[in-house]
Design an enzyme around this catalytic site. Structure first.
Site, PDB file in Angstrom:
ATOM      1  N   LYS A 182      61.526  77.246  10.796  1.00  0.00           N
ATOM      2  CA  LYS A 182      61.755  77.164   9.344  1.00  0.00           C
ATOM      3  C   LYS A 182      61.557  75.708   8.934  1.00  0.00           C
ATOM      4  O   LYS A 182      62.412  74.871   9.145  1.00  0.00           O
ATOM      5  CB  LYS A 182      63.194  77.606   9.088  1.00  0.00           C
ATOM      6  CG  LYS A 182      63.659  78.013   7.712  1.00  0.00           C
ATOM      7  CD  LYS A 182      63.142  77.308   6.525  1.00  0.00           C
ATOM      8  CE  LYS A 182      64.233  76.642   5.722  1.00  0.00           C
ATOM      9  NZ  LYS A 182      63.678  75.593   4.857  1.00  0.00           N
ATOM     10  N   GLY A 235      68.707  67.642  10.511  1.00  0.00           N
ATOM     11  CA  GLY A 235      68.913  67.611   9.068  1.00  0.00           C
ATOM     12  C   GLY A 235      70.257  66.990   8.738  1.00  0.00           C
ATOM     13  O   GLY A 235      70.786  66.170   9.497  1.00  0.00           O
ATOM     14  N   SER A 236      70.823  67.430   7.627  1.00  0.00           N
ATOM     15  CA  SER A 236      72.027  66.773   7.120  1.00  0.00           C
ATOM     16  C   SER A 236      73.302  67.338   7.742  1.00  0.00           C
ATOM     17  O   SER A 236      73.325  68.476   8.229  1.00  0.00           O
ATOM     18  CB  SER A 236      72.094  66.948   5.602  1.00  0.00           C
ATOM     19  OG  SER A 236      72.291  68.318   5.305  1.00  0.00           O
ATOM     20  N   THR A 239      74.617  70.743   6.210  1.00  0.00           N
ATOM     21  CA  THR A 239      73.890  71.921   6.704  1.00  0.00           C
ATOM     22  C   THR A 239      74.270  72.199   8.154  1.00  0.00           C
ATOM     23  O   THR A 239      74.458  73.355   8.550  1.00  0.00           O
ATOM     24  CB  THR A 239      72.366  71.714   6.565  1.00  0.00           C
ATOM     25  OG1 THR A 239      72.082  71.435   5.194  1.00  0.00           O
ATOM     26  CG2 THR A 239      71.590  72.935   6.994  1.00  0.00           C
ATOM     27  N   GLY A 240      74.412  71.133   8.947  1.00  0.00           N
ATOM     28  CA  GLY A 240      74.832  71.321  10.345  1.00  0.00           C
ATOM     29  C   GLY A 240      76.134  72.096  10.436  1.00  0.00           C
ATOM     30  O   GLY A 240      76.284  73.002  11.266  1.00  0.00           O
ATOM     31  N   GLU A 258      71.010  67.620  15.198  1.00  0.00           N
ATOM     32  CA  GLU A 258      70.673  66.193  15.083  1.00  0.00           C
ATOM     33  C   GLU A 258      70.854  65.841  13.609  1.00  0.00           C
ATOM     34  O   GLU A 258      70.080  66.261  12.767  1.00  0.00           O
ATOM     35  CB  GLU A 258      69.242  65.959  15.566  1.00  0.00           C
ATOM     36  CG  GLU A 258      69.011  64.529  15.999  1.00  0.00           C
ATOM     37  CD  GLU A 258      68.559  63.642  14.862  1.00  0.00           C
ATOM     38  OE1 GLU A 258      69.422  63.286  14.014  1.00  0.00           O
ATOM     39  OE2 GLU A 258      67.367  63.303  14.820  1.00  0.00           O
ATOM     40  N   CYS A 293      65.931  59.272  10.504  1.00  0.00           N
ATOM     41  CA  CYS A 293      67.309  59.520  10.962  1.00  0.00           C
ATOM     42  C   CYS A 293      67.869  58.333  11.735  1.00  0.00           C
ATOM     43  O   CYS A 293      69.055  58.047  11.652  1.00  0.00           O
ATOM     44  CB  CYS A 293      67.401  60.814  11.756  1.00  0.00           C
ATOM     45  SG  CYS A 293      66.244  60.896  13.117  1.00  0.00           S
ATOM     46  N   GLU A 392      75.326  58.051   4.824  1.00  0.00           N
ATOM     47  CA  GLU A 392      73.883  57.939   4.997  1.00  0.00           C
ATOM     48  C   GLU A 392      73.196  58.120   3.640  1.00  0.00           C
ATOM     49  O   GLU A 392      73.389  59.138   2.985  1.00  0.00           O
ATOM     50  CB  GLU A 392      73.394  59.013   5.971  1.00  0.00           C
ATOM     51  CG  GLU A 392      71.923  58.909   6.277  1.00  0.00           C
ATOM     52  CD  GLU A 392      71.444  59.949   7.285  1.00  0.00           C
ATOM     53  OE1 GLU A 392      71.810  61.129   7.144  1.00  0.00           O
ATOM     54  OE2 GLU A 392      70.697  59.577   8.209  1.00  0.00           O
TER      55      GLU A 392
HETATM   56  P1  ADP Z   1      67.844  66.964   4.294  1.00  0.00           P
HETATM   57  O1  ADP Z   1      68.837  66.030   3.738  1.00  0.00           O
HETATM   58  O2  ADP Z   1      67.021  66.430   5.417  1.00  0.00           O
HETATM   59  O3  ADP Z   1      67.059  67.706   3.265  1.00  0.00           O
HETATM   60  P2  ADP Z   1      69.003  69.504   4.879  1.00  0.00           P
HETATM   61  O4  ADP Z   1      70.044  69.755   5.904  1.00  0.00           O
HETATM   62  O5  ADP Z   1      69.279  69.893   3.486  1.00  0.00           O
HETATM   63  O6  ADP Z   1      68.727  67.994   5.045  1.00  0.00           O
HETATM   64  O7  ADP Z   1      67.639  70.180   5.294  1.00  0.00           O
HETATM   65  C1  ADP Z   1      67.149  70.275   6.606  1.00  0.00           C
HETATM   66  C2  ADP Z   1      66.633  71.675   6.857  1.00  0.00           C
HETATM   67  O8  ADP Z   1      67.740  72.570   6.767  1.00  0.00           O
HETATM   68  C3  ADP Z   1      65.615  72.163   5.832  1.00  0.00           C
HETATM   69  O9  ADP Z   1      64.636  72.946   6.485  1.00  0.00           O
HETATM   70  C4  ADP Z   1      66.449  73.016   4.901  1.00  0.00           C
HETATM   71  O10 ADP Z   1      65.724  74.005   4.230  1.00  0.00           O
HETATM   72  C5  ADP Z   1      67.418  73.632   5.883  1.00  0.00           C
HETATM   73  N1  ADP Z   1      68.664  74.133   5.261  1.00  0.00           N
HETATM   74  C6  ADP Z   1      69.305  73.662   4.165  1.00  0.00           C
HETATM   75  N2  ADP Z   1      70.392  74.395   3.892  1.00  0.00           N
HETATM   76  C7  ADP Z   1      70.460  75.375   4.824  1.00  0.00           C
HETATM   77  C8  ADP Z   1      71.364  76.460   5.097  1.00  0.00           C
HETATM   78  N3  ADP Z   1      72.408  76.703   4.324  1.00  0.00           N
HETATM   79  N4  ADP Z   1      71.112  77.237   6.169  1.00  0.00           N
HETATM   80  C9  ADP Z   1      70.058  76.998   6.970  1.00  0.00           C
HETATM   81  N5  ADP Z   1      69.169  76.016   6.764  1.00  0.00           N
HETATM   82  C10 ADP Z   1      69.350  75.208   5.711  1.00  0.00           C
END
Ligand code: ADP
Length: 488
Positions: A182, A235-236, A239-240, A258, A293, A392
């Protein structure tokens, strides 16, 4: 180059079971951060589409078309993918830059360059990882097999889609797994092209599937799938956390996170060459507009050289050419999106309120282009309580804090919930080793920033996450150990 930048990008579909398929979720418009123009649209994968992709991955895994292919065959395919990425490096890099805004020189090296190297590294590694014979009593044979886990879900961000995508895909595929990938909403195009390349290089249908769409719809469905065995994420932090929750609410899939950092870059007065340290430190935060990152976003500098070093950094920051990432001579490209720009600017408003001084930058520039650009920014006097010290930003913003002693430097370095990267600049070998031992982070640079290659692991401690990308250690995420206990 001009031809490449003007090529129209057709509407994008999902890549499932080796074919382009329609999605029934919410479509996404792809806006280029270079000039705000609309590049194309992505299909959104609904929960049902994600289930279809996971089922395709499971079928491919179960029938052994890849999971039980001879290692020599898997190696051949991964090498072929690396060759194709290298052959199409410019096209892939330009496609990615139009989507996410990274300066082209950096993108070429970090995206196709790095992704090809990663596929090659794991192609070479996959037939050198053996099982074990345990030192049992002589009447028993204990075998430890390394088995692929099954279906890997990979959720990746927008800052370096190909590089980070390859960090997950290459070791997962090398070990025989199937993958559902994804990509991020604002950086899907180069990964869709990579999926096509993989198929053309002989990766069997269904082994790699790509589902595009929003995090809330598509990512969330993948995270909650009952048939994904491992989730590999960059990612963030928020979301983690959601992914861990999703695992707990679904099938207890393993989740590797990460999550970025607030990495300290510590400059002692005995640094070997302050001018060089300033140059490297500037790129350590400003490259890719700070959307890295491992960015060295907190500068801790010994008070006796504070003013001299800040002046050197200011010169470096102001000399950087920010602008169209595809234009020759540009050193820093665009901020990824309007949403990220708004986040950067909100930190600027808070920085001064919390006692910081914006020495240079601090605002949006080149608005007439329609793109999202921000001047490299230096904020001094950032106190440990300030948001800019703790959170961050993911933008081109360096927070500067002075220190007086080594102990204070270490305490400030570790005064963070994160623990991804760091750096120490010193001529004192003993001090360098003391700092390496004392800093709570997955990566400590000494007298440099950046450049750690595939041979070493990258992963965080604390709220920077768990698990490692790169190196042989990354393979561990994508295998299960299985014991055979055989009575002789
Ligand atoms: P960034 O600050 O790098 O955009 P995110 O965590 O928002 O960090 O995004 C990183 C990835 O996680 C992207 O592919 C985003 O679509 C996906 N993402 C965001 N929210 C969700 C969620 N609730 N469940 C699964 N994946 C998500």
């Amino acid at each position: 180059m001009d031809t490449l930048r003007r090529i129209a990008v057709p509407p994008q579909k999902l890549f499932v079971e080796g074919a382009w398929q329609d999605g029934s979720g919410t479509p996404l418009a792809v806006t280029s951060p270079i000039d705000g123009s609309e590049l194309t649209t992505l299909q959104g994968a609904s929960e049902a589409d994600v289930a279809r992709a996971v089922a395709a991955a499971r079928r491919a895994f179960d029938d052994g078309r890849w999971s039980r292919a001879a290692p020599a065959q898997r190696k051949k395919v991964l090498h072929a993918i690396a060759d194709r990425i290298e052959a199409e490096a410019l096209e892939l890099a330009v496609l990615g830059v139009r989507d996410n805004g990274t300066e082209l020189a950096m993108a070429l090296k970090a995206e196709p360059g790095s992704a090809a190297g990663t596929f090659r590294y794991y192609a070479e590694a996959l037939d050198k990882v053996a099982g074990e014979i345990a030192p049992t009593a002589p009447d028993v044979l204990g075998l430890v097999h390394r088995m692929p886990v099954g279906v890997v879900g990979a959720i990746v961000p927008w800052n370096f889609p190909l590089m980070i995508g390859a960090w997950k895909l290459a070791p997962a595929l090398a070990m025989g797994n199937s993958v559902v990938l994804k990509p991020a909403e604002t950086a899907s195009l180069s990964l869709l092209r990579l999926a096509q390349i993989c198929a053309e290089c002989g990766l069997p249908d269904g082994v790699l599937n790509v589902v595009t769409g929003s995090g809330a719809e598509t990512g969330n469905a993948l995270a909650h799938s009952m048939d994904v065995d491992v989730l590999a994420f960059t990612g963030s932090g928020p979301t983690g956390r959601r992914l861990l929750e999703a695992s707990a609410r679904s099938n207890l899939k393993r989740v590797y996170l990460e999550l970025g950092g607030k990495s300290p870059n510590i400059v002692f007065a005995d640094a070997p060459d302050l001018a060089h340290a300033a140059k490297v430190s500037a790129m350590g935060i400003f490259r890719n507009s700070g959307q890295v990152c491992v960015a060295g976003s907190r500068l801790l500098v010994e008070r006796s050289i504070h003013d001299e070093f800040v002046a050197l950094l200011q010169r470096e920051a102001e000399a950087l050419r920010v602008g169209d990432p595809l234009a020759a001579g540009t050193q820093i490209g665009a901020v990824n999106s309007e949403a990220q720009m708004a986040r950067n600017l909100s930190f600027m408003a808070g920085a001064e309120a919390e006692g910081g001084e914006i020495v240079t930058g601090g605002g949006r520039i080149l608005e007439h282009t329609g793109g999202t650009y921000m001047a490299p920014t230096l904020v001094t006097g950032v106190r440990p309580e300030a948001a800019l010290f703790r959170e961050e930003v993911f933008g081109p913003v360096l927070a500067v804090t002075p220190f007086d002693t080594e102990a204070e430097a270490l305490a400030l370095a570790n005064a963070t919930d994160f623990g991804l990267a760091s750096a120490v600049w010193t001529s004192n070998l003993s001090r360098a080793h003391r700092m390496v031992a004392g800093i709570r982070a997955g990566l400590v640079h000494v007298n440099t920033y950046g450049g750690a290659d595939n041979t070493v692991p990258l992963g965080g401690v604390g709220q920077s996450g768990n698990g490692h990308d790169k190196s042989l250690h990354a393979l561990e995420k994508y295998v299960d150990l299985k014991t055979a206990w055989i009575q002789l």
